[in-house]
Design a protein around this motif. Structure first.
Motif, PDB file in Angstrom:
ATOM      1  N   LEU A  91       0.606  -1.000  -0.067  1.00 37.57           N
ATOM      2  CA  LEU A  91       0.095  -0.018   0.159  1.00 37.57           C
ATOM      3  C   LEU A  91       0.609   1.140  -0.042  1.00 37.57           C
ATOM      4  CD1 LEU A  91      -2.983   0.926   0.273  1.00 37.57           C
ATOM      5  CD2 LEU A  91      -2.849   1.025   2.770  1.00 37.57           C
ATOM      6  N   HIS A  92       2.112   1.282   0.737  1.00 40.91           N
ATOM      7  CA  HIS A  92       2.870   2.403   0.685  1.00 40.91           C
ATOM      8  C   HIS A  92       3.675   2.567  -0.562  1.00 40.91           C
ATOM      9  CE1 HIS A  92       5.959   5.231   2.296  1.00 40.91           C
ATOM     10  NE2 HIS A  92       5.261   5.184   3.427  1.00 40.91           N
ATOM     11  N   TRP A  93       3.687   1.512  -1.523  1.00 41.23           N
ATOM     12  CA  TRP A  93       4.265   1.759  -2.771  1.00 41.23           C
ATOM     13  C   TRP A  93       3.393   2.461  -3.780  1.00 41.23           C
ATOM     14  CZ3 TRP A  93       9.449   0.458  -4.585  1.00 41.23           C
ATOM     15  CH2 TRP A  93       9.594   0.790  -5.744  1.00 41.23           C
ATOM     16  N   ILE A  94       2.103   2.059  -3.494  1.00 36.44           N
ATOM     17  CA  ILE A  94       0.892   2.458  -4.520  1.00 36.44           C
ATOM     18  C   ILE A  94       0.696   3.907  -4.003  1.00 36.44           C
ATOM     19  CG2 ILE A  94      -1.368   2.335  -4.885  1.00 36.44           C
ATOM     20  CD1 ILE A  94      -1.256  -0.651  -4.142  1.00 36.44           C
ATOM     21  N   LEU A  95       0.628   4.457  -2.716  1.00 35.70           N
ATOM     22  CA  LEU A  95       0.284   5.642  -2.491  1.00 35.70           C
ATOM     23  C   LEU A  95       1.470   6.780  -2.656  1.00 35.70           C
ATOM     24  CD1 LEU A  95      -2.295   5.083   0.086  1.00 35.70           C
ATOM     25  CD2 LEU A  95      -2.581   5.305  -2.135  1.00 35.70           C
ATOM     26  N   HIS A  96       2.792   5.900  -2.123  1.00 30.97           N
ATOM     27  CA  HIS A  96       3.844   7.097  -2.041  1.00 30.97           C
ATOM     28  C   HIS A  96       5.032   6.583  -3.127  1.00 30.97           C
ATOM     29  CE1 HIS A  96       2.685   9.239   1.131  1.00 30.97           C
ATOM     30  NE2 HIS A  96       2.665   8.420   1.976  1.00 30.97           N
ATOM     31  N   GLY A  97       5.077   5.685  -3.833  1.00 27.41           N
ATOM     32  CA  GLY A  97       5.995   5.227  -4.862  1.00 27.41           C
ATOM     33  C   GLY A  97       7.165   4.600  -4.248  1.00 27.41           C
ATOM     34  N   THR A  98       7.486   4.586  -2.952  1.00 33.27           N
ATOM     35  CA  THR A  98       8.567   3.859  -2.163  1.00 33.27           C
ATOM     36  C   THR A  98       8.120   2.755  -1.282  1.00 33.27           C
ATOM     37  OG1 THR A  98       8.783   5.549  -0.682  1.00 33.27           O
ATOM     38  CG2 THR A  98      10.122   5.708  -2.643  1.00 33.27           C
ATOM     39  N   HIS A  99       9.044   2.425  -0.612  1.00 35.86           N
ATOM     40  CA  HIS A  99       8.328   1.493   0.650  1.00 35.86           C
ATOM     41  C   HIS A  99       8.673   2.507   2.009  1.00 35.86           C
ATOM     42  CE1 HIS A  99       8.965  -2.205  -1.748  1.00 35.86           C
ATOM     43  NE2 HIS A  99       7.700  -2.012  -1.487  1.00 35.86           N
ATOM     44  N   GLY A 100       8.022   2.523   2.846  1.00 39.43           N
ATOM     45  CA  GLY A 100       8.132   3.084   4.163  1.00 39.43           C
ATOM     46  C   GLY A 100       9.092   2.296   5.055  1.00 39.43           C
ATOM     47  N   ALA A 101       8.627   2.528   6.509  1.00 43.61           N
ATOM     48  CA  ALA A 101       9.226   1.609   7.461  1.00 43.61           C
ATOM     49  C   ALA A 101       9.024   0.160   7.315  1.00 43.61           C
ATOM     50  CB  ALA A 101       8.591   1.961   8.744  1.00 43.61           C
ATOM     51  N   ALA A 102       8.115  -0.296   6.601  1.00 45.04           N
ATOM     52  CA  ALA A 102       7.903  -1.724   6.362  1.00 45.04           C
ATOM     53  C   ALA A 102       8.470  -2.142   4.945  1.00 45.04           C
ATOM     54  CB  ALA A 102       6.331  -2.073   6.434  1.00 45.04           C
ATOM     55  N   LEU A 103       9.060  -3.324   4.887  1.00 45.09           N
ATOM     56  CA  LEU A 103       9.619  -3.636   3.706  1.00 45.09           C
ATOM     57  C   LEU A 103       8.999  -5.280   3.283  1.00 45.09           C
ATOM     58  CD1 LEU A 103      13.233  -3.184   3.909  1.00 45.09           C
ATOM     59  CD2 LEU A 103      11.605  -1.926   2.300  1.00 45.09           C
ATOM     60  N   PRO A 104       8.774  -5.480   2.075  1.00 44.58           N
ATOM     61  CA  PRO A 104       8.687  -7.005   1.754  1.00 44.58           C
ATOM     62  C   PRO A 104       9.600  -7.789   2.313  1.00 44.58           C
ATOM     63  CG  PRO A 104       8.453  -5.366  -0.155  1.00 44.58           C
ATOM     64  CD  PRO A 104       9.168  -4.897   0.744  1.00 44.58           C
ATOM     65  N   MET A 105       9.095  -8.890   2.540  1.00 45.35           N
ATOM     66  CA  MET A 105       9.939 -10.176   3.175  1.00 45.35           C
ATOM     67  C   MET A 105      11.476 -10.105   2.626  1.00 45.35           C
ATOM     68  SD  MET A 105       9.357 -13.988   3.993  1.00 45.35           S
ATOM     69  CE  MET A 105      10.693 -15.243   4.622  1.00 45.35           C
ATOM     70  N   THR A 106      11.498 -10.221   1.539  1.00 44.28           N
ATOM     71  CA  THR A 106      12.472 -10.635   0.513  1.00 44.28           C
ATOM     72  C   THR A 106      13.536  -9.396   0.724  1.00 44.28           C
ATOM     73  OG1 THR A 106      11.431 -11.926  -0.941  1.00 44.28           O
ATOM     74  CG2 THR A 106      13.702 -11.385  -1.573  1.00 44.28           C
TER      75      THR A 106
END
Length: 366
Positions: free
Chosen positions: A236-251
């Motif tokens: 959701l962070h990538w969709i709304l902001h174009g980057t990842h926030g404090a949370a990252l995908p597992m890999t």
């Protein structure tokens, strides 16, 4: 197994997904103990295949019809080998960077000429958006985020989506500030079957789908915004902001970086459909099937499912998602597998990759 049905209808000469939009956290939990076994994964962008290395398999066979998607995996393997974790995040686009071209060159240095040439043609886009932002699906969201979303929500409202709050407060925020009349109009237009088919997913991927994609997306966004915590949702962070926030995908998380890097040699890439594995006589202890069944007619689905069962070891798990086309074990094979209902229910409640309506875990009897 015959050639994949979707292979005759959709183009595979470009990157459709430059990052994985399926949650590796629930995928890896669904497999249970796979240490020392053989796993098979659809490649897609490669993120979930790499996450499966944390399960300590002896071998991980990765298949895909798309040379472009395989190139995504090869780039990641080069990046894991050549870059530090912070550099990896910059290259992929999870973090801001002004040196992505140099990082891309280092990641590609030890790879085959075909992969190097493929990514050389995308170097300018990688510099702008990161290697995780150059797919068709990511471009679709970029148009949504940069051109249309500002007409509906202010930057402050979008930032406030990711403020940690309890479920009741998330519902209030959603009802009073997010789910506005303009937002609902935008959803109905931008996530229509026509627009998604032209700009997001290939239109052939909707051949076996009933219902409105926009209504489906609206339900799933409510799930992401209320039922789960948006502050912990990298997608959701990538969709709304174009980057990842404090949370990252597992890999992409630091705690898995060295483990994945140390096990890259266990990957066996086989271009083509699942036939590249099931025709060999080998047996696998687990299959990550992504959402491939959604693209098949019921008859083809049953045929492909049967061929997978023939290549599955006793107690092997078949793990896959449904977005809009419901797919579960075909009746002809129902006696051969057992639905893992408790695992499904627990993991579906945790799924941050919110587009999917169902998460399926089936175990081969034996």
């Amino acid at each position: 197994m015959t050639a994949s049905e979707i292979e005759t209808k959709a183009s595979f000469d470009h990157i459709r997904y430059a990052q994985l939009w399926e949650d590796a956290d629930i995928l890896t939990q669904a497999f249970g103990d796979c240490a020392g076994g053989t796993l098979v994964s659809i490649c897609a962008a490669g993120d979930n295949a790499l996450a499966m290395l944390t399960l300590d398999p002896a071998k991980l066979v990765v298949v895909d019809l798309s040379p472009a998607q395989i190139a995504c995996l090869r780039l990641r393997m080069g990046a894991f080998s050549a870059l530090s974790h912070p550099e990896f995040l910059e290259l992929m686009g999870a973090r801001a960077s002004n040196r992505r071209k140099a990082l891309l060159a280092r990641a590609l240095a030890g790879l085959d000429a075909q992969t190097q040439a493929f990514w050389a043609g995308l170097a300018e886009d990688v510099a702008l958006y990161g290697a995780g932002g150059v797919g068709k699906f990511e471009r679709y969201f970029r148009i949504f985020r940069t051109r249309l979303l500002p007409l509906v929500h202010s930057g402050k409202t979008l930032d406030d989506v990711f403020v940690p709050r309890g479920k009741a407060d998330r519902q209030t925020f959603y009802d009073t500030r997010f789910n506005t009349f303009r937002w609902r109009i935008l959803l109905n237009l931008f996530f229509s079957r026509f627009v998604m088919g032209r700009m997001g997913r290939d239109k052939a991927f909707f051949d076996h789908v009933d219902g409105s994609p926009a209504q489906h997306v609206a339900r799933r966004i409510h799930h992401a915004a209320v039922e789960t915590d948006p502050a912990q949702n990298p997608y959701l962070h990538w969709i709304l902001h174009g980057t990842h926030g404090a949370a990252l995908p597992m890999t992409w998380r630091a705690e898995h970086f060295d483990t994945i890097r140390s096990r890259l040699e266990r990957i066996d890439i086989r271009p083509g459909s699942l036939e590249a594995f099931v025709s060999t006589g080998e047996r696998a202890d687990g299959f990550n099937l992504s959402d491939i069944f959604e693209y098949m007619s019921p008859a083809v689905f049953a045929q492909v499912y049967g061929s997978i069962l023939a290549a599955a070891a006793p107690k092997a798990r078949l793990v896959y998602w449904n977005m809009m086309a419901p797919r579960r074990v075909p009746p002809a094979f129902a006696a051969q597998v057992t639905r893992q209902r408790g695992i499904e229910d627990r993991l579906k409640a945790q799924d941050n990759a919110f587009f999917y309506s169902d998460f399926v875990v089936e175990a081969v009897n034996g």
